[in-house]
Design an enzyme around this catalytic site. Structure first.
Site, PDB file in Angstrom:
ATOM      1  N   GLU A 210      18.215  71.904  53.186  1.00 20.86           N
ATOM      2  CA  GLU A 210      18.582  72.102  51.545  1.00 20.86           C
ATOM      3  C   GLU A 210      17.381  72.043  50.662  1.00 20.86           C
ATOM      4  OE1 GLU A 210      22.326  70.124  51.661  1.00 20.86           O
ATOM      5  OE2 GLU A 210      23.112  72.085  50.843  1.00 20.86           O
TER       6      GLU A 210
ATOM      7  N   GLU B  51      26.322  69.647  59.540  1.00 24.57           N
ATOM      8  CA  GLU B  51      27.721  69.155  58.507  1.00 24.57           C
ATOM      9  C   GLU B  51      29.063  69.170  59.336  1.00 24.57           C
ATOM     10  OE1 GLU B  51      24.979  70.902  57.612  1.00 24.57           O
ATOM     11  OE2 GLU B  51      24.266  69.934  55.559  1.00 24.57           O
TER      12      GLU B  51
END
Ligand code: 1HE
Length: 256
Positions: free
Chosen positions: A107, A127
């Site tokens: 990210e 995740e």
């Protein structure tokens, strides 16, 4: 946790928590923010890289398990604020990637403008396997780079992709031999630092916004930015320099 170096016009920010694979804690995010703000005030381009064997293992999972839902939201919003400072700031950001570029690390890389990976780099969004979701802007930025189908696959299957695949997927723009990513990113940043500030500002601030506009609105806005930039004194001087043969020509690939 963060190293900072000014090399000419280029600021280098190093993620420096190698014993935890540069996992990003709340304090770490704060240090990145301070370094980004400093770079904005004294550099014309920036590079983010990681010390140790990996670029970044993402969110500090040890810290995350103790959070309430609201603290989690606030933490995610803080990441958004800091990454947006880079994405829509005053100077272009490059990143040098090696080893793990995982979760929040991907990210962070996605918030920079140009990504350079060496052959050891691998990319994953684990995740799902950790029972969480992206929170550092990945659903917007990483999804826009590689496309929603690929990101969905990465998140559902925990798939890890190598640098070559990441380049094919538009996650990175350059792949270089092992250990050469930082050198290449600094070289590219130094080149961008010689552009007119206004052009760099327009590229990083206007281009992504125009992508989010309807076609006709985008074209209309482009005309204004184009005219505004071309009438700055700096553009006038640079255009004149070319016409008077004081400025370089465009080089064919491989000859720059
Ligand atoms: C960590 C973290 C971390 C390592 N938070 N402590 N990110 C992940 O799910 C990735 C988790 N990390 C890994 O899969 C591996 O550590 C790596 C592939 C990145 C590197 O492997 P390796 O063999 O080099 O290192 P290691 O032995 O696994 O880890 C060394 C130490 O770093 C170890 O601590 P130690 O006290 O036992 O020595 C690890 O616990 C620690 N460590 N990664 C905390 N992430 C804004 S939302 C974003 C959401 C996410 O980012 S989710 C993805 C989280």
């Amino acid at each position: 946790m963060v190293t900072y170096e000014l090399r000419g016009d280029v600021a280098l920010i190093g993620l420096n928590r190698p014993e935890k694979r540069n996992a990003i804690s709340d304090r770490f995010v704060g240090e990145i923010e301070a370094a980004v703000l400093r770079a904005r005030s004294e550099a014309r381009a920036g590079v983010i890289h990681g010390h140790g064997k990996h670029f970044c293992a993402g969110l500090d999972l040890a810290e995350h398990v103790q959070k309430t839902p609201l603290q989690g939201v606030e933490g995610s919003r803080k990441w958004h604020d800091v990454f947006t400072l880079m994405e829509f700031g005053r100077i272009p950001w490059f990143c040098a990637l090696h080893g793990a570029v995982v979760g929040g690390g991907l990210e962070l890389a996605s918030a920079t403008h140009v990504r350079v990976a060496d052959e050891t780099a691998f990319f994953a969004l684990p995740e799902g396997t950790r029972g969480i979701f992206v929170g550092g802007g990945g659903s917007v930025r990483a999804a826009r780079l590689m496309g929603v189908a690929r990101m969905t696959d990465m998140m559902l299957t925990g798939r890890s992709v190598d640098a070559e695949t990441a380049e094919r997927w538009n996650l990175v723009q350059y792949v270089v031999p092992e250990g050469r990513a930082l050198e290449k990113a600094v070289e590219l940043a130094a080149r961008a630092a010689t552009n007119a500030d206004f052009s760099n500002y327009a590229v990083i601030n206007a281009l992504p916004r125009i992508q989010a506009m309807a076609r006709d609105d985008g074209l209309f806005v482009e005309s204004f930015i184009s005219s505004f930039s071309a009438t700055t004194p700096e553009a006038e001087e640079r255009l004149r320099a070319f016409l008077e043969k004081r400025a370089g020509k465009v080089a064919a690939p491989g000859r720059s």
